[in-house]
Design an enzyme around this catalytic site. Structure first.
Site, PDB file in Angstrom:
ATOM      1  CG  HIS A 149      -5.960   2.030   0.548  1.00 55.05           C
ATOM      2  ND1 HIS A 149      -4.763   2.478   0.066  1.00 55.05           N
ATOM      3  CD2 HIS A 149      -6.098   0.768   0.084  1.00 55.05           C
ATOM      4  CE1 HIS A 149      -4.185   1.537  -0.663  1.00 55.05           C
ATOM      5  NE2 HIS A 149      -4.984   0.486  -0.664  1.00 55.05           N
ATOM      6  CG  ASP A 150     -10.408   5.927   6.437  1.00 51.96           C
ATOM      7  OD1 ASP A 150     -10.158   7.085   6.047  1.00 51.96           O
ATOM      8  OD2 ASP A 150     -11.012   5.688   7.489  1.00 51.96           O
TER       9      ASP A 150
END
Length: 141
Positions: free
Chosen positions: A68-69
């Site tokens: 997700h980063d």
């Protein structure tokens, strides 16, 4: 239906994600902090291993945090940011309440800051934790 066992699939996805998000020309791998913080990778590996001894399922949490980063605008540790108005990436509908490992990443960051203040980036901590968790889960399975 996928024919891979879940842990094997997690390992494969982790390796693919790490390969995609690592720029081979600017990142030299495990020795990147060799001069500026020689114990960095050992600290991360040891802490991730201890966290996974307590909860093997946290491996997926580390991998998902890293994914997700990096997914939208590159690996910048933005998934770790807090917002007083709950508009941060971690508060987004798909992520809210489902991302795991924030507390453990904070502990790793604190340990690294104690040894090498201001050296190891949060984005690198996420990448190293995802790498080490993927390796550890593969060993455990």
């Amino acid at each position: 239906m996928c024919s891979f066992p879940p842990l094997r699939l997690l390992s494969i996805l982790g390796l693919i994600l790490l390969a995609i998000t690592t720029d081979a020309h600017s990142y030299s791998g495990a020795d990147y902090y060799k001069d500026s913080c020689p114990q960095a990778t050992t600290i991360v590996t040891d802490m991730v291993n201890n966290f996974l001894k307590a909860n093997k399922n946290l491996a997926g949490g580390f991998l998902r945090l890293h994914f997700h980063d990096c997914f939208v605008r590159g690996c910048d540790a933005s998934v770790l940011l807090n917002s007083p108005t709950n508009t941060a990436e971690k508060d987004a509908r798909p992520n809210a309440g489902s991302l795991r490992g924030f507390h453990e990443i904070d502990q790793i960051k604190a340990a690294l800051e104690a040894q090498c203040p201001g050296i190891v980036s949060c984005a690198d901590i996420l990448a190293l934790a995802a790498r080490d968790a993927t390796v550890k889960v593969e060993i455990l399975s």
